[in-house]
Motif scaffolding. Sequence first.
Motif, PDB file in Angstrom:
ATOM      1  N   UNK A  75       0.828  -1.209   0.000  1.00 55.91           N
ATOM      2  CA  UNK A  75       0.000   0.000   0.000  1.00 55.91           C
ATOM      3  C   UNK A  75       0.864   1.261   0.000  1.00 55.91           C
ATOM      4  N   UNK A  76       1.997   1.208   0.703  1.00 55.73           N
ATOM      5  CA  UNK A  76       2.915   2.354   0.690  1.00 55.73           C
ATOM      6  C   UNK A  76       3.528   2.552  -0.693  1.00 55.73           C
ATOM      7  N   UNK A  77       3.880   1.443  -1.344  1.00 52.58           N
ATOM      8  CA  UNK A  77       4.415   1.510  -2.702  1.00 52.58           C
ATOM      9  C   UNK A  77       3.392   2.132  -3.651  1.00 52.58           C
ATOM     10  N   UNK A  78       2.149   1.681  -3.544  1.00 54.84           N
ATOM     11  CA  UNK A  78       1.084   2.180  -4.417  1.00 54.84           C
ATOM     12  C   UNK A  78       0.828   3.663  -4.157  1.00 54.84           C
ATOM     13  N   UNK A  79       0.782   4.046  -2.898  1.00 50.95           N
ATOM     14  CA  UNK A  79       0.516   5.445  -2.563  1.00 50.95           C
ATOM     15  C   UNK A  79       1.588   6.356  -3.140  1.00 50.95           C
ATOM     16  N   UNK A  80       2.832   5.895  -3.133  1.00 46.58           N
ATOM     17  CA  UNK A  80       3.923   6.738  -3.617  1.00 46.58           C
ATOM     18  C   UNK A  80       3.975   6.797  -5.146  1.00 46.58           C
ATOM     19  N   UNK A  81       3.688   5.673  -5.820  1.00 43.83           N
ATOM     20  CA  UNK A  81       3.927   5.601  -7.263  1.00 43.83           C
ATOM     21  C   UNK A  81       2.675   5.667  -8.135  1.00 43.83           C
ATOM     22  N   UNK A  82       1.507   5.376  -7.608  1.00 42.49           N
ATOM     23  CA  UNK A  82       0.301   5.391  -8.451  1.00 42.49           C
ATOM     24  C   UNK A  82      -0.155   6.828  -8.645  1.00 42.49           C
TER      25      UNK A  82
END
Length: 557
Positions: A75-82
């Motif tokens: 979820x942290x990855x998605x929040x940063x890159x999406x």
Amino acid sequence: MKTSKHPLGTLVETDVLVIGAGASGCGAALGARDQGLDVVIMDKGKLESCGAIGGGNDHYMAVLDEPGAPFDTVDDLIKFYAKPLNGYTPTMLREGWYNHMRYFLDKLGKAGVGFSKKADGTYLRTQGFGQPGHWWIHISNGMTIKRAMARVVRAAGVESLDYTMAVKILVDDGKACGALGWNVRTGEFVIVKAKCVVSAQGRSATRSTDNSTHNPFNVWQYPYNTSGGLVLGYDAGAAVTELDTYQRATMLPKGYGCPGMNGINSSGAHEINALGERFMGKYDPMMENGVRNNQIQGTFQEQMEGSGPPFYMDMRHVDEDVVHELQYVLMPGDKATFNDWAECTGTDFQHKLLEVEIGELIFGGAIAVNDQFETSVPNLFCGSVFLYCSGAMCGGYEAGRQAGMRAQGITGFGKVNEELAARVKEEIFAPMRVDPAEGVKYQEIEQAVRNVMCYYMGFRRSMAGMARALEKIQFLNSQSSRLHAETLRELMRCHEAHEILTVSELAIQATMERKETGRCVYKLRDYPELNPEMAKPLLVIRTENGPRFQWGKAPLL
């Protein structure tokens, strides 16, 4: 792989063809091979050394869900890159990047890549580039990572067409069905039939600008990557994207094309201007460890105001063990000659300031894909979507996996247009038939491109300047038929020059469509503010009348 003679050269038949054998190409080959299919990977270089990681790599990015580690989930990855701008969706990031991070950690670790660990057995990770968590795993022997990757790929049973440069993606009935290429060492023409094709030639086009050394091969990124994947995809009819925003630069040690800025910034280094001031706090709340574009813009602004050059990275206050690892492990892992250069220049991170400069500006982009990493051309997938070594490997794997699943349902090969193949073969070797008295060398064309792009397409731009740049690049394109080669090596360079010209022209045209400032490393004088309506990807599609532009991926993808 089935190989046979063909009137034009050599015919190869396979289930999945992967074009490009760097990090994303190797990932794609493994993703398709893991589906139990016959896979061929082709590259103008050799599998063991080609691609951006062929010269080494110092970090591997991974979100690992370690207990107690903050910002360490998908979820942290998605929040940063999406973000709307890059077109990355949560599904793409989860299925195409996060899900394969540990796969490559395990594969490469068993193959001998030294991912650094702490005393408790967890990976040694640091924070970088404005990311919220510690996602960057240190690599202790980064100069060998590509050879390890090649061993994994060959052991999996993937067939490799080394030294084979792809020049055209074949399409039959609107679907990708193979590629045409030639061996840059022997001149052999190659036709590859495939049920599915994966483009994995990277995102960057180097050699379209230069740094203060004026040596186009002493640069940040892989100098042999001239954005062939984007050019071939565009030629095949696939929509391409990020030409207007994937324009990147980094800080370099002065006169040396090996940045290492992830490690330098994350060590706690301070960037100092000519007045002895630490200034990055004015441009990013995370100071030097913030977003890469902010460091470039900040340094350039200081230079515009007369506060530099010179600029320095100060590591004299940083822990001795951290600095030692950075100079003697991570930096040479990114480029093996670093310690030789450091000895010649008296570079000493622990006791001296390191002079740095803004490096060359890199243009490029990607073939636009949907959540299954398929392009707007059916059966053509793209693995060069995400950033960094980790993103390339993982995104490549997902593209190969999806291509493999598609190929399982295809019973035969598409038809090769024999007249087209013959014409392409003639075009490949045309520079060797140009009269030397009338011809021009690839160096002349490339240097002219660099002169234009550096002058008009730098960190400060205007619409009038870009229009002038477009006029000049189009003139140079009109002269490309005069390119002359005397050897096969020069012939390969002629085709790279054509790719540089094409991506430069497309980048100028796409940038002129984005009438705003703030989403990339440059500022546009005519449009100095962000335009909220442009918070979306710009797609470029080839037509008979030139490029067509579309804002947003829907409904095409």
